[in-house]
Design a protein around this motif. Sequence first.
Motif, PDB file in Angstrom:
ATOM      1  N   GLY A  19       0.651  -1.170  -0.044  1.00 53.78           N
ATOM      2  CA  GLY A  19       0.408   0.022  -0.173  1.00 53.78           C
ATOM      3  C   GLY A  19       0.620   1.156   0.073  1.00 53.78           C
ATOM      4  O   GLY A  19       1.882   1.471  -0.454  1.00 53.78           O
ATOM      5  N   LEU A  31      -0.131   0.760  -7.834  1.00 48.35           N
ATOM      6  CA  LEU A  31       0.184   0.006  -6.477  1.00 48.35           C
ATOM      7  C   LEU A  31       0.117  -1.549  -6.742  1.00 48.35           C
ATOM      8  O   LEU A  31      -1.299  -2.028  -7.586  1.00 48.35           O
ATOM      9  CB  LEU A  31      -0.873   0.002  -5.848  1.00 48.35           C
ATOM     10  N   LEU A  64      -0.230  -5.015  -4.205  1.00 49.23           N
ATOM     11  CA  LEU A  64      -0.655  -5.315  -2.936  1.00 49.23           C
ATOM     12  C   LEU A  64      -0.560  -6.824  -2.517  1.00 49.23           C
ATOM     13  O   LEU A  64      -0.940  -7.752  -4.058  1.00 49.23           O
ATOM     14  CB  LEU A  64      -1.623  -5.384  -2.327  1.00 49.23           C
ATOM     15  N   THR A  70      -9.336   4.847  -2.209  1.00 48.48           N
ATOM     16  CA  THR A  70      -9.349   5.217  -1.159  1.00 48.48           C
ATOM     17  C   THR A  70      -9.202   4.159   0.138  1.00 48.48           C
ATOM     18  O   THR A  70     -10.524   4.645   0.118  1.00 48.48           O
ATOM     19  CB  THR A  70      -8.618   6.806  -1.004  1.00 48.48           C
ATOM     20  N   VAL A  96      -4.011   2.612   1.144  1.00 47.93           N
ATOM     21  CA  VAL A  96      -3.925   3.123  -0.207  1.00 47.93           C
ATOM     22  C   VAL A  96      -5.011   4.284  -0.206  1.00 47.93           C
ATOM     23  O   VAL A  96      -5.840   4.346   0.247  1.00 47.93           O
ATOM     24  CB  VAL A  96      -5.201   1.723  -0.823  1.00 47.93           C
TER      25      VAL A  96
END
Length: 124
Positions: free
Chosen positions: A9, A18, A20, A91, A120
Amino acid sequence: QVQLVESGGGLVQAGGSLRLSCAASGRTFSNYAMGWFRQAPGKERECVAAISWTGGPTYYADSVKGRFTISRDDAKNTVFLQMNSLKPEDTAVYYCAVEYGLGLKIRPREYDYWGQGTQVTVSS
């Protein structure tokens, strides 16, 4: 004892990506369904992606279809969530979860084992 540890994150600008990761330990997870959930402040925890124990069938929330990809590496007991074209509404705190059994599991109550979560944040 099952332990799940998320990583990957962080803070990213809108449109960025991103990846994870969730490393599982304590069992052999090839017979476990896996899922990624997220929870934003004031909102319920929701499933964004899930994958069956065979690695075949997958589920994606409508809000992330075409942008997120879930995958698993059973040799490493790890599940991944690749997140592309991130939006500010993505988010949240992201959690991985695992549970023994067949099929896709997309409800929080279907999972007994959870990671600690990873933040995040997507800036506009």
